[in-house]
Write an enzyme that holds these catalytic residues in place. Structure first.
Site: not given
Length: 567
Positions: A324, A385, A436
């Site tokens: 990321e 995301k 994440c």
């Protein structure tokens, strides 16, 4: 388990109370003033009493030690046992307060990595998380008055984690009990009921330990009472009273031993993979201002990998994963960024999953993407995301908060929320990508478990050298076993890792150093029981806890009086 004995229902007196129930007074003596009552309240430790208050604090600290980086995993059930003993038999209102105290003692140290963005944010988040232990504490105080209470208390832990993981703003499921059990005999159970089942079993073992402790204390009191009545020397052991505690310990042993016997299959189709950790120029939030340097680091490491492949030092990977934020420059809008990424991908000659920030078409928001970059055709499929971090990647109540807290101006635009799962084709395999924070969420990971490899792209530079990166790796290890998949964790500054389907660490980087990881791993397609049953175990166990809570509330008054200190 043995039926709970009924307590003596005479009013309890504090340590300084006289016969009339007043602090230090005689019957009929004048009542003390407000200051005197407050002083007595403090000396007694409030409504809960200092022993139970301190036990609640200790329970939170002991549970914290079970989590990375300490990894004293047996401390999780021991902490739960201490927490249960502190609450058992107390009124619900007292249990609520003790729950908050224990929760604060747990969340403040376990979330200390948040202090990297400010002590105020860390303390506020920790205390908000401790509030979820308020209904948990009240509920445990009530259900411990029922038979079989270790089961009901464990189910209440599931209810607490269910609510905390969904409300508000999508929830914050960090520091669930299951995430402390990522390399223990309880870990294999995750393949059958997901993280909620591991939390339930951890809490159940804690409840059984508490039950055994209560049984031992009851036996000691029974022996003392029998000795006094019969005039003997007190050496007679009331084995009948000890039997329930022995059963509780036997069940604990069966749960631990049973987990050790559960197989964790690892066979699959071999595929060689590479994970790139380019590192960042320096610690802290300011590194985001050096976006070009971060991109160059990952480009250079990919060129280095290509050189090692050509030299025969490492096997040629079939795919490469970047983390990321490897490029905070939008490659669709910044020609130099596009050229740098494309040159590195062409050099290695295989598809690369590139973590990049891109603008939405209207330019009002930012997308956090994992982009499949092919050496022949360039950028193709991508994942956005789906669970951006509140107050970090988007601001609820932006107009108000930016005026009150200037730090929030560092989030000038909100991140857009993705609409679909991260299942994509990357070279010879199908991957399931999460970014994440999403690895903590059951649904987000379960939605991509159809991929034959799982990928976690993350950026931990802000929280480097705190407890948060190793805690995130622990979550990834649990997810590997839960879904029977190899997991590739790519981080900008660490910790990057390659995790086998049985949770073993194949490779692991240090923090704040460039790192190349190349390994042949197993790509698997078979589904686990946890994949098939989905969220059913979590909702079923939470409903069990709610049912026990209702039963405790409807118990006749004589039973609801609870257990006194002698039980």
């Amino acid at each position: 388990m043995a039926q709970e004995t009924l307590p003596d229902r005479s009013p309890a007196k504090g340590p300084d109370e006289g016969p009339g129930g007043e602090p230090g007074g005689e019957p009929g003596a004048a009542r003390p003033g407000r200051l005197g009552r407050a002083s007595g309240w403090l000396r007694r430790g409030g409504r809960a009493g200092w022993p139970r208050t301190l036990l609640a604090v200790a329970s939170g600290l002991v549970m914290w030690l079970a989590f990375p980086p300490h990894d004293l995993t047996p401390c999780a059930p021991v902490g739960v046992a201490m927490f249960t003993l502190a609450l058992r038999g107390r009124p619900a209102r007292t249990g609520a307060w003790l729950g908050f105290v224990g929760g604060a003692a747990f969340f403040l140290p376990v979330l200390d990595g948040i202090s990297a963005i400010g002590a105020d944010g860390w303390i506020a988040l920790s205390l908000v998380q401790a509030l979820y232990f308020v209904p948990l504490g009240a509920g445990i105080s009530l259900v411990t008055r029922l038979r079989g209470w270790p089961v009901w208390t464990a189910a209440l832990w599931i209810g607490e984690e269910l609510i905390r993981g969904h409300v508000p703003f999508g929830g914050f499921p960090w520091a669930r009990l299951a995430f402390s059990q990522t390399a223990t005999p309880l870990t294999p159970y995750v393949a059958y009921g997901g993280a909620p089942l591991v939390t339930f079993l951890t809490a159940l073992i804690g409840g059984l330990l508490a039950y055994a402790a209560v049984t031992v204390r009851r036996a000691q009191r029974a022996r003392a009472a029998g000795s006094e009545a019969e005039g003997d020397d007190g050496r007679r052991i009331p084995w009948r009273v000890l039997v329930p505690g022995g059963v509780a310990l036997a069940v604990t042993g069966a749960l631990v031993g049973g987990g050790a016997l559960i197989p964790t299959p690892t066979s699959g189709r071999p595929v060689t993979v590479a994970v790139i950790q380019g590192n960042v120029p320096r610690l802290g939030l300011d590194y985001l201002g050096q976006r070009k340097a971060v991109l160059n680091n990952h480009v250079n490491e990919t060129h280095k990998l290509a050189e090692q492949v050509r030299a025969g030092k490492v096997a040629r990977p079939a795919l490469v994963v970047w983390p990321e934020n490897a490029s905070d420059l939008d490659p669709y809008a910044v020609p130099d960024a596009y050229a740098s990424i494309d040159g590195a991908v062409k050099d290695i000659g295989v598809p690369v999953l590139v973590g990049a920030l891109t603008d939405t078409p209207d330019g009002k928001k930012v997308e956090n993407r994992g982009i499949v970059w092919d050496p022949r055709i360039g950028p193709g499929d991508y994942y956005v995301k789906r669970h951006p971090v509140p107050f970090g990647e988007y601001l609820p109540f932006r107009d108000v908060l930016t005026k009150l807290i200037t730090r929030f101006n560092r989030v000038p635009r909100d991140f857009a929320k993705g609409e679909r799962s991260g299942v994509m084709r990357l070279g010879p395999v199908t991957i399931g990508d999460v970014i994440c924070f999403e690895v903590a969420y059951d649904r987000e990971v379960r939605d991509v478990a159809d991929g034959s490899l799982l990928v976690v792209q993350t950026n931990n530079a802000t929280y480097g050298r705190t407890s948060l990166p190793p805690q995130q790796i622990a979550m990834s290890r649990l997810r590997a076993v839960e879904h029977g998949r190899t997991i590739l964790v790519a981080a900008t500054s660490g910790i990057s890792a390659i995790v086998a389907p049985d949770g073993r660490m194949i490779d692991k980087s240090r923090e704040f150093v460039p790192d190349l990881q190349v390994a042949t791993v197993q790509a698997r397609t078979s589904r686990t029981v946890a994949d098939r049953v989905g969220a059913v175990p979590e909702w079923a166990l939470a409903a069990l806890g709610l049912g026990a809570l209702c039963a405790a509330a409807w118990t006749p008054a004589r039973r609801r009086a609870g257990n006194d200190e002698g039980n």
